[in-house]
Structure formats: C-alpha cells, structure tokens
Scaffold this motif. Structure first.
Motif, short mmCIF file in Angstrom:
data_model
loop_
_atom_site.label_atom_id
_atom_site.label_comp_id
_atom_site.label_asym_id
_atom_site.label_seq_id
_atom_site.Cartn_x
_atom_site.Cartn_y
_atom_site.Cartn_z
N GLU A 112 0.94 -1.30 0.17
CA GLU A 112 -0.10 -0.22 -0.10
C GLU A 112 0.83 1.36 0.08
N ALA A 113 2.07 1.25 -0.79
CA ALA A 113 2.99 2.29 -0.60
C ALA A 113 2.63 3.01 -1.74
N THR A 114 2.97 4.53 -1.66
CA THR A 114 2.65 5.61 -2.69
C THR A 114 3.51 6.57 -2.49
N GLY A 115 3.55 7.21 -3.70
CA GLY A 115 4.64 8.35 -3.69
C GLY A 115 6.11 8.06 -3.79
N PRO A 116 6.81 8.96 -3.89
CA PRO A 116 8.19 8.95 -4.11
C PRO A 116 8.99 8.16 -2.94
N ALA A 117 8.37 8.11 -1.76
CA ALA A 117 9.04 7.35 -0.60
C ALA A 117 8.97 5.60 -1.04
N ALA A 118 8.00 5.64 -1.85
CA ALA A 118 7.83 4.05 -2.14
C ALA A 118 8.84 3.38 -3.02
N ILE A 119 9.77 4.41 -3.56
CA ILE A 119 10.71 3.75 -4.72
C ILE A 119 11.82 2.90 -3.97
N GLY A 120 12.24 3.31 -2.87
CA GLY A 120 13.31 2.56 -2.07
C GLY A 120 12.75 1.01 -1.80
N PRO A 121 11.61 0.80 -1.14
CA PRO A 121 11.29 -0.38 -0.77
C PRO A 121 10.68 -1.38 -2.16
N VAL A 122 10.06 -0.78 -3.16
CA VAL A 122 9.59 -1.52 -4.14
C VAL A 122 10.73 -1.81 -5.04
N MET A 123 11.98 -1.01 -5.12
CA MET A 123 13.30 -1.43 -5.91
C MET A 123 13.87 -2.52 -5.24
N ARG A 124 13.88 -2.53 -3.70
CA ARG A 124 14.50 -3.74 -3.20
C ARG A 124 13.83 -5.05 -3.18
N GLU A 125 12.62 -4.77 -3.21
CA GLU A 125 11.69 -6.03 -3.44
C GLU A 125 11.85 -6.55 -4.99
N MET A 126 11.69 -5.64 -5.74
CA MET A 126 11.98 -6.10 -7.24
C MET A 126 13.34 -6.74 -7.60
N MET A 127 14.33 -6.01 -6.94
CA MET A 127 15.77 -6.41 -7.33
C MET A 127 15.87 -7.97 -6.57
N SER A 128 15.49 -8.05 -5.48
CA SER A 128 15.62 -9.46 -4.87
C SER A 128 14.80 -10.46 -5.75
#
Length: 150
Positions: A112-128
């Motif tokens: 349920e992440a939104t906005g620029p602050a979500a980039i880091g967590p989403v990227m970490r999950e995607m890269m894993s």
C-alpha cells in the motif's frame, strides 16, 4: 549443472580452436574478473555474482564505446560493441516488461505504498525477485512511471 567458470572455460576453448582472437580476449577478461572475485570472496562465484560481473563488463564497454564515439574513434567504439555482444551471450533471458509491471503493481498493492518514498522499498523487493534477470535501471524507470501515475 555447470558452474559459470566451467561455462566460461568451455567458451574459451572453443574460441581458441576457432581462432577468434577478439572473442578470446573478451572471454579471458571476464575469466580474470571471475578469478579475482573468487579470490577476494574466498568462495566460488555463483550464478548471481557471475551475471553481475557480466553486466558490469557490459556497462563498462558501453561507457567506453560512447566515449570513443564522442572522440571520433568509431573503430574502437565498434570493437567495444562487439565485446558487448560476446558478454551478452552469458546473460540469462531478460524478463519481459509486462511481467515487471505486474510485479510492481503486486508489490504496491501488498505494501500500500505510494509516492516517491515507495521507490526504495519497491526497488529492493523487485531486485530481490529479478536480480540478474532484469536491468536495475529499467526496473527503476518502470517503478517511477507507475508511482507518477498515482
């Protein structure tokens, strides 16, 4: 199952037999990177590390080719591009863009992440999930596009 080093050794033998000097030089540079990494980490190079080394070699050659082109050295830029083609043979098939977009949407829905602050967590999950099978810069671009659409 063959190790990355065994695959690389086989490719080097084939290039030697075929007399492909430029290909052989590129493969030997990659083998040197693999050996240095193995020594530094005191462990055999796994598939993920091998792909990371190949991607690093590709990125370095892309940067060199661009510099050579800016300097009017087209023959050297072409050599760098041929080396990129050799290295790309060792990359696993890329994940298609649709699958990446679905995964981004799935992660955003879960967190349920939104906005620029979500980039880091989403990227970490995607890269894993997609390390070695998708370009990080491409994933970052797709994440930013998706978050900008919100």
């Amino acid at each position: 199952m063959t190790t990355p080093k065994e695959t690389l050794d086989r490719a080097i033998r084939e290039a030697l037999k075929a007399g492909e000097r430029e290909r052989l030089a590129t493969l030997r540079m990659l083998l040197n990177d693999v050996d240095n990494t193995r020594i530094r980490e005191q462990a055999e190079v796994d598939d993920e590390t091998f792909v990371r080394l190949v991607r690093r070699g590709i990125k370095q050659r892309q940067e060199s080719a661009e510099q050579y082109e800016r300097g009017g050295r087209d023959e050297l830029a072409a050599k760098e591009r041929r080396e990129i083609e050799v290295l790309e043979e060792f990359l696993p098939p890329e994940v298609d863009e649709q699958e990446l977009r679905r995964a981004i949407d799935e992660i955003l829905a879960e967190t349920e992440a939104t906005g620029p602050a979500a980039i880091g967590p989403v990227m970490r999950e995607m890269m894993s999930r997609y390390a070695g099978r998708a370009d990080g810069a491409r994933i970052n671009q797709l994440v930013r596009e998706r978050l900008a659409a919100d």
